[in-house]
Design a protein around this motif. Sequence first.
Motif, PDB file in Angstrom:
ATOM      1  N   UNK A 267     101.113  57.918 -15.880  1.00  0.00           N
ATOM      2  CA  UNK A 267     102.166  57.408 -15.001  1.00  0.00           C
ATOM      3  C   UNK A 267     101.706  57.302 -13.557  1.00  0.00           C
ATOM      4  N   UNK A 268     100.400  57.056 -13.370  1.00  0.00           N
ATOM      5  CA  UNK A 268      99.857  56.842 -12.038  1.00  0.00           C
ATOM      6  C   UNK A 268      99.034  55.561 -12.031  1.00  0.00           C
ATOM      7  N   UNK A 269      98.874  54.995 -10.827  1.00  0.00           N
ATOM      8  CA  UNK A 269      98.197  53.717 -10.691  1.00  0.00           C
ATOM      9  C   UNK A 269      96.693  53.858 -10.904  1.00  0.00           C
ATOM     10  N   UNK A 270      96.136  52.848 -11.597  1.00  0.00           N
ATOM     11  CA  UNK A 270      94.691  52.753 -11.802  1.00  0.00           C
ATOM     12  C   UNK A 270      94.244  51.334 -11.495  1.00  0.00           C
ATOM     13  N   UNK A 271      93.104  51.206 -10.848  1.00  0.00           N
ATOM     14  CA  UNK A 271      92.582  49.904 -10.430  1.00  0.00           C
ATOM     15  C   UNK A 271      91.521  49.422 -11.406  1.00  0.00           C
ATOM     16  N   UNK A 272      91.591  48.115 -11.742  1.00  0.00           N
ATOM     17  CA  UNK A 272      90.647  47.505 -12.672  1.00  0.00           C
ATOM     18  C   UNK A 272      90.042  46.270 -12.009  1.00  0.00           C
ATOM     19  N   UNK A 273      88.731  46.110 -12.148  1.00  0.00           N
ATOM     20  CA  UNK A 273      88.045  44.924 -11.668  1.00  0.00           C
ATOM     21  C   UNK A 273      87.019  44.500 -12.710  1.00  0.00           C
ATOM     22  N   UNK A 274      87.106  43.251 -13.160  1.00  0.00           N
ATOM     23  CA  UNK A 274      86.145  42.685 -14.116  1.00  0.00           C
ATOM     24  C   UNK A 274      85.449  41.525 -13.419  1.00  0.00           C
ATOM     25  N   UNK A 275      84.134  41.607 -13.290  1.00  0.00           N
ATOM     26  CA  UNK A 275      83.332  40.550 -12.685  1.00  0.00           C
ATOM     27  C   UNK A 275      82.307  40.082 -13.717  1.00  0.00           C
ATOM     28  N   UNK A 276      82.327  38.792 -13.998  1.00  0.00           N
ATOM     29  CA  UNK A 276      81.383  38.239 -14.988  1.00  0.00           C
ATOM     30  C   UNK A 276      80.604  37.080 -14.381  1.00  0.00           C
ATOM     31  N   UNK A 277      79.307  37.068 -14.598  1.00  0.00           N
ATOM     32  CA  UNK A 277      78.458  35.934 -14.252  1.00  0.00           C
ATOM     33  C   UNK A 277      77.571  35.654 -15.459  1.00  0.00           C
ATOM     34  N   UNK A 278      77.827  34.525 -16.120  1.00  0.00           N
ATOM     35  CA  UNK A 278      77.170  34.230 -17.397  1.00  0.00           C
ATOM     36  C   UNK A 278      77.430  35.377 -18.373  1.00  0.00           C
ATOM     37  N   UNK A 279      76.377  36.004 -18.882  1.00  0.00           N
ATOM     38  CA  UNK A 279      76.567  37.090 -19.853  1.00  0.00           C
ATOM     39  C   UNK A 279      76.640  38.468 -19.194  1.00  0.00           C
ATOM     40  N   UNK A 280      76.404  38.540 -17.897  1.00  0.00           N
ATOM     41  CA  UNK A 280      76.333  39.828 -17.235  1.00  0.00           C
ATOM     42  C   UNK A 280      77.706  40.202 -16.680  1.00  0.00           C
ATOM     43  N   UNK A 281      78.080  41.447 -16.900  1.00  0.00           N
ATOM     44  CA  UNK A 281      79.447  41.870 -16.570  1.00  0.00           C
ATOM     45  C   UNK A 281      79.408  43.190 -15.804  1.00  0.00           C
ATOM     46  N   UNK A 282      80.220  43.267 -14.755  1.00  0.00           N
ATOM     47  CA  UNK A 282      80.572  44.524 -14.095  1.00  0.00           C
ATOM     48  C   UNK A 282      82.007  44.856 -14.485  1.00  0.00           C
ATOM     49  N   UNK A 283      82.207  46.027 -15.054  1.00  0.00           N
ATOM     50  CA  UNK A 283      83.536  46.470 -15.475  1.00  0.00           C
ATOM     51  C   UNK A 283      83.839  47.754 -14.722  1.00  0.00           C
TER      52      UNK A 283
END
Length: 1304
Positions: A267-283
């Motif tokens: 019940x608390x806030x969580x931040x999500x960021x998904x960055x994709x360039x071609x097949x490479x991903x930062x999660x």
Amino acid sequence: MQLPKSWACGLTLLSVFSSAMCASHHSCDGSLASLLPANSFLSSSHFPDSRAAYFAKLNRRDGGGGWSPESTDRSPWLQVDLQDRVEVTAVATQGRHGSTDWVSAYMLLYSDTGRVWKQYMLEDSVGRIVGNVNPDSVVYHKLSQPIRTRFLRFVPLEWSPSGRAGLRVAVYGCTYRSYVADFDGRSSLLYRFNQKSMSTVKDVISLRFKSRQAEGVLLHGEGQRGDYITLELHRGRLALHLNLDDSRVRSSSARMVVTLGSLLDDLHWHSVLIERFNKQVNFTLDRHTQHFRTRGDGDSLDVDYELSFGGIPLPGKPGTFIRRNFHGCMENLYYNGVNIIDLAKRRKPQIYSVGNVTFSCSEPQLVAATFQSSSSSFLSLPAPAPVLEGPSVRLQFRTWNPDGLLLTTPLISSQEPSYLILQISSGRLHLTHQTANLKMSEVSAGQRVNDGLWHSVSLNTRGLQIIMTLDNEPASTIQLKKYLEPKDKHYFGGCPTSQNDSSCFNPTMAFQGCTRLIFVNNQPVDLMSVQRGHLGSYSQIQFDLCGIRDRCLYNLCEHGGRCSQTWSSFYCDCTGTGYSGATCHNSVYEASCERYRLAGSSSGYFSIDPDGSGPLDPVQVYCNITENKVWTVVHHNSSDGVRVRGSTLQKPYVAWFNYSASSDQLKALVSLSEHCEQRIAYHCRRSRLFNPWDGTPLSWWVDRSGEKRTYWGGYQPGVQQCSCGLEENCADMNYFCNCDADRMSWENDTGVFSYKEHLPVQEIVVGDTYRLGSEAMYAVGPLQCSGDKFLWNAASFYQEASCLLFPGLPAELSLDVSFYFKTASLSGVFLENMGIQDFFRIELSSPSSVTFSFDVGDGPVVLTVKSPVPLNDRQWHWVRVERNVKDASLHVDQLPLQITEISPDGYLRLQLGSQMFVGGTATKQKGFLGCIRAFNMNGLNFDLEERAKVTPGVSSGCAGHCSTSAGLCHNRGKCIEKSSGYVCDCTNSAYGGPSCTEEVSMSFERGASVTYAFQEPFSVMQNRTAAAPLGSTQYSMSRDTTALSFQTTQSPAMLLTVTTLSQQYVAVILARNGSLQIWYRQHKELSPDVFSPIRSNLADGRLHRVHIQREGKDVFVQVDHENKKYILSYDAAFNSMKSLTLGKVTGSDVIDDEVTYAGSKGFIGCFSSVQYNHIAPLKVALLNRGSSLVSIRGRLLESNCGALADLSTSVSRLDHGEKVGKDNEHHGDNSQPDSAVIGGVVTAVVFSTFCVLAVMSRFLYQHRQAQRTARLQEKEHQRSLEAAYRAEFHLHHPIRDSMQEYYI
């Protein structure tokens, strides 16, 4: 994980773009509390009114000059309502003006609603913030990460020792703009594209969420070609499924899932960021990022029609969903720059709403309570009268502990007190109706309810039945004999420690975890009324806060260790990893075969770990141990000879070699070794190695770096020659290789490669076997290395201001340092590294003390080992220190290990400087004078000799007879420097004589035995000073080494048994058929492990050698020249050691019939060189006949069966050699008459027999005399050693974690 350069740039651009999109363009450090009205400040209490909460603004001096709680307030707090959700970047505190009241440490909580609080954590999950030391100075604390909240609560933890808690506060930050959508678990938002499908090569998706449940889909999109992206919660973790253009990946086992986080239904806030360039991903989730490469054939993500947020609706069926929907709130949801919630709120046509999506976040009023202590937490509540139905209780709980009391309800009984008990036991939920001594009935439910997730349990009484329901499982029922009548109270979590009557009963430990939604007789319990003292009573409970943490979320167990946890700590299972220690940091294997030799091992297969505690796994090699040299042999997959025909330079023959070690492991092994070589046998016929016209290579080999090499056999790199060219004996002197003569006859260019940096051979390429009659044949031998160049790598420090500077190594979470030293100085610093605040130091603090000190932010920790004899005696002494996130230890020689536990809630990371000082300090004071060698830190060997060559006041090497790798003392013998030479101290060895090479043997007659009694409870290895909580899994690696030689014709027979006071034992026996059996009983109530490494009859009158080494659950057995590995059922340390017995066993320590029978038969024959860890029982029996440590039964005779066996082996080889020689001689002279030949042979045989008998008799006489002389010398030498050495034949101190103290 290092990102490839080819796509790191793309992700960097995405990161810049997303950061720019989300970042504020103005400073966020404005004052947020200075203009707040008085009603924005609340507190748990205040006394008097002049010290109320609204006087708590920073720098305010009116009223009482700040806030102070009542002295009776058990849980004081000061709360600030910021009127709206804002971004908080810093806080500041003062004490109460004009007083002696201040808060020296506090906890900061935050909440959106004034309920369901969360604790702000500093780095390393430290929740304690340092406050003030006086009433008026301002202490400013900048938050490591901004928090977005409306309510802040300051909770004092420590305050003025001369006054009470006093507080004035300020809050800094800025306004925060938020777009919020609320999903009720049956709704979703669909973002529909303008075209049929959307194809992207780069994506940025960002959002914040808070969830009411552990399951639910946040985002989903898919395409017809097989592309898909799904972001969902599963069991409280966030999982990202992503695939690009691969319709074949359909099975769930083949799909790629990346998971982050834990306990996300808080019940608390969580931040999500998904960055994709071609097949490479930062999660990224909150502050933690996972880099990965997605599967699929394409680089673009093709999604058809739409993206859905909050669920996956079934096409054509509005309101029907494929997976469980998200239930909670999302905030600031962006897809490639598009504000999805803003579009939905403005009812734009791109957004289609399914179900009831609202644009304000509904906040459930779920008040949780955290039971903090496993011994003293409890909550006592009155039991209201049941309405209509019988008594009932229901609640939700979450915990990591496998055991704990949830509820005790005392029952009205005319006889002895009885109870209804709900408890967690071994991870299962048990409901028991029992008295204090007798369980009358019990039911259980669930598996691993200590998984950290919320579980619901309800108890309902219906007539003569008690019904227990756990989550959605089928109900379990207890059938009663009479109606249940509870007393007037229920006890949740535990019992009051001061309870003197029988109103509460707890058969286990107190519950440690969180509870919420407690109902008693269908009436909700107001936990806030409990906190205010208006309802029930409690102890060690935090209200309106669930303080659960996942300590295994970011696994701090190294080398593949498996993490398990309880509420307050975590534990590492190192089984099968090859590593030991609290965090699986220490390798259980030696670094080289050379060190196995120094430990007394003979040839065989061993696992070695060249980089020790470094990242590389151990590797199995063959150690060919001879008297003069030790070879480490690494085999590959193609050792047989291979014939090659039909290859050309355009289409060459290529062979690859796969070794039993990786390229990194091989590189580490070669780097550690003094010499390496590899032999290639190369035979050719009309097959050239080089083109005779221009020197172009026609065949070559490839080194470990993938480089092409054209030198063959032992020659210097870069020169296209073979061994015959070096030796100037090629078949044709016009060429530098025999094969280049291009003859029809078979030629040989076999050679040995010895340039270490190129070994081993990875490929061989043959390109000239295409002509008529042309062929080649090769065989590549194994990689062979010898020596350990860092074992004796030493430096001498002769100026106190001098030291060796090395770059600091990464040691934030784990640090180990080991080295040897010898000195005559009174004190000196061996090693120091200073950070801005953190440091660590190892020093000789006095002539008989070594100190290890460090500070990671919680204050200095100091460990000291004091020796009973001086350490500045100009002899080598071994030191090893370790610091990890669970404990710190210091070990010196065989002295008792000093170990201290590290708080699981303190700082974890040791932040050190860039320079490390060996042999001195940064201030050039308290420098070390003497020698240091074999310096190793975190598996990396330091080349002291090279650095000493360019450092004033330090020289390479170390003077003395005992400072080289020459084999002066063997079999664990210790080299002792003397003014005119050296002597070997064989105290720790099973061998005797001047060089510790003479076997100590004894003949046992029927009924004889030698029993060694340990003086005090003995531990094979130092255990934790504080035991793990009951029911937790704590793996303390156990290590023991057993070596013995025996000769007998009796079976069954008892060779050796080691027993403990807790009925554990190890037994080595000969079974009825003469086969060897090894028995391990590690728990008296469990079946023993039995291993039979040799099934043939060893009661054959010949000498057999047995070596057994146990590393936790791994058991390595060597019998003669055969090696085997076994795995025990579980790992247990042998504690409270009782005795070691050779031969006949009397008494009832052993409870297994076969072992008991073998013990009753005893042993008839000869024992030689028996050793258990550092105990040599035969030597103790011979040299200490009157000692209380040893008891001897029956008749024993001093023997030399070991030496005789070695001699007979040598004689048999000599006879065999003579016989072969004479056979060759006989066949070489056929012209002589048969009679002459026969006469000559008979004469030669008779003569050789007499010679052998004479040699054998003289050897036995000389050996007997030498043995007697040596034993007298040894006894005389033993008397002359220091008293501490004489008193420790048994060496009853705990052995160190890694057997790396060897003497030669």
